[in-house]
Write an enzyme that holds these catalytic residues in place. Structure first.
Site, PDB file in Angstrom:
ATOM      1  N   ARG A 100      35.061  35.253 -79.782  1.00  0.00           N
ATOM      2  CA  ARG A 100      34.319  35.603 -78.653  1.00  0.00           C
ATOM      3  C   ARG A 100      33.372  36.974 -78.820  1.00  0.00           C
ATOM      4  NH1 ARG A 100      38.743  35.206 -73.924  1.00  0.00           N
ATOM      5  NH2 ARG A 100      37.912  33.004 -73.006  1.00  0.00           N
ATOM      6  N   SER A 153      31.126  34.492 -67.846  1.00  0.00           N
ATOM      7  CA  SER A 153      31.330  35.732 -67.497  1.00  0.00           C
ATOM      8  C   SER A 153      32.127  36.595 -66.248  1.00  0.00           C
ATOM      9  CB  SER A 153      29.849  36.140 -66.872  1.00  0.00           C
ATOM     10  OG  SER A 153      28.812  36.160 -67.980  1.00  0.00           O
ATOM     11  N   GLU A 180      32.682  29.347 -73.984  1.00  0.00           N
ATOM     12  CA  GLU A 180      34.152  30.278 -74.478  1.00  0.00           C
ATOM     13  C   GLU A 180      34.471  31.492 -73.550  1.00  0.00           C
ATOM     14  OE1 GLU A 180      34.040  31.702 -78.589  1.00  0.00           O
ATOM     15  OE2 GLU A 180      32.617  30.338 -79.230  1.00  0.00           O
ATOM     16  N   ARG A 219      -1.770  42.845 -76.688  1.00  0.00           N
ATOM     17  CA  ARG A 219      -2.546  42.201 -75.290  1.00  0.00           C
ATOM     18  C   ARG A 219      -3.102  43.449 -74.424  1.00  0.00           C
ATOM     19  NH1 ARG A 219      -3.861  37.200 -73.054  1.00  0.00           N
ATOM     20  NH2 ARG A 219      -3.714  37.420 -70.892  1.00  0.00           N
ATOM     21  N   GLY A 279       3.867  37.090 -69.406  1.00  0.00           N
ATOM     22  CA  GLY A 279       2.886  36.420 -68.358  1.00  0.00           C
ATOM     23  C   GLY A 279       3.024  34.667 -68.560  1.00  0.00           C
TER      24      GLY A 279
END
Length: 379
Positions: A241, A365, A362, A266, A338
């Site tokens: 884990r 959450s 595994e 950008r 974007g």
């Protein structure tokens, strides 16, 4: 290349930093991140990783022990370059984890093949009605003269369809629930074992539904003792884990790296995106998420390597925080790119699909939250 200053943290020894630097160079030379055929690519990755010596870290021969920090560093590093290659490395470890930790000398002969890349491993625990609740598994292993007969199904099995050997968990019935499971080493060509269906997911990986139709295995296939299956599975997950969290870190670091290039080049209104305070705030959040998750991942790995018999709480915290943090980081990477961020085939679009499954497999959450809460409440 993503930030590597964390390698100077006290969790690591000089050999760990040297390994990470060597692996970065290897990944740049050998991994492309683009695959037309998933099965073919995974087979090729296993062979290449084995031939280059990286798979030797996925298992431990007699007299050796797994180095969890090394496993984490390798998963994190490969994930920055190629998610499918990272998967291929990880499954050799998870698939053979039970054999590494609990196998007999005869069973450990498989490790020579999986660590060299000559054989592919699979870990078969999930069932159609038993995912995060592994104790609810219904697949049976009935004792007969000389061995056991396995009957049932396993689903969402990684490397399903391409594995040469599986570690399979089935109910032997010593007691109800978790105490009635056992683990078995089953070669993929065993009579009665077939790939019932392949499963397509948003980030393509070899997954399958496996059908065990009166599969006979010898007594020697039993890993550990009858009824020890759940304990074996949890011991394997206790190690791996943390490495899931490390893989998530790798995806997140690549996302931040791509984003830094984007916001510096950008322009909006004649100035780089990076000049905008709002963008700077997002970059700060991404960097913070990554460092905080890394601290939890490598605390867990260091604790295990330092001799702790179990790190259930630490590993769950690492897996939960790192995967959730990586999801946030990658989502923001898409946002800051974007329209190019949702363009099929772009790096951040690929990462967006790759990260989602890590918050589920595994132990999802919310399951990690339950594990952590029980550890805290239990003192």
């Amino acid at each position: 290349m993503a930030d590597t200053t964390y390698l100077d943290w006290p969790f690591f020894e000089p050999r760990h930093k040297a390994l990470a630097e060597e692996l970065h160079a290897w990944c740049r030379a050998n991994l492309t991140g683009h695959h037309d055929d998933v099965d073919t690519a995974c087979r090729a990755h296993v062979k290449t990783l084995g031939a280059s010596g990286w798979l030797k870290h996925t298992g431990a021969a007699d007299g050796e022990r797994l180095d969890v920090r090394t496993l984490c560093l390798i998963r994190e590093t490969i994930a920055q370059y190629d998610g499918l290659a990272e998967f291929s490395f990880a499954m050799q470890g998870l698939g053979m984890g039970a054999v590494t930790l609990f196998g007999t000398p005869e069973q450990k002969q498989w490790l020579a093949r999986t660590r060299s890349g000559a054989a592919i491993a699979g870990f078969a625990i999930t069932e159609p009605e038993a995912g995060s609740d592994a104790a609810a598994a219904k697949m049976t292993a009935t004792r007969v003269q000389g061995g056991f007969v396995l009957r049932g199904e396993k689903t969402y099995i990684s490397n399903g369809g391409i594995a040469d050997v599986y570690v399979v968990f089935a109910r032997t019935g010593e007691a109800p629930g978790a105490k009635g499971l056992s683990a078995f080493l089953v070669p993929a060509d065993t009579k009665g074992l077939r790939v019932a269906a392949r499963i397509d997911v948003m980030a393509p990986h070899p997954l399958a539904l496996l059908d065990f139709d009166t599969v006979e295995v010898p007594e020697a296939a039993l890993i550990g003792k009858p009824g020890d299956g759940f304990k074996i599975a949890m011991s394997v997950l206790d190690v791996f884990r943390s490495t899931v969290g490390a893989a998530a870190l790798g995806f997140a670091r690549r996302a931040l790296d791509e984003t830094l290039t984007r916001v510096k080049t950008r322009k909006v209104g004649g100035a780089p995106l990076a000049d905008l305070q709002m963008v700077q705030g997002h970059i700060a959040d991404m960097a913070l998420d990554i460092d905080a998750a890394a601290l939890l991942v490598y605390r867990a790995a260091w604790t295990k390597d330092s001799g702790a018999p179990r790190i259930t709480r630490e590993a769950s915290m690492a897996k939960l925080d790192a995967t959730e943090a990586a999801q946030r980081v990658i989502d923001m990477a898409v946002q800051l790119h974007g329209g190019d961020g949702v363009k099929s085939g772009s790096v951040v679009e690929h990462l967006y699909r790759e990260i989602r499954a890590l918050r589920i497999y595994e132990g999802a959450s919310d399951v990690q939250r339950v594990i952590i809460a029980r550890a805290v409440l239990g003192g």
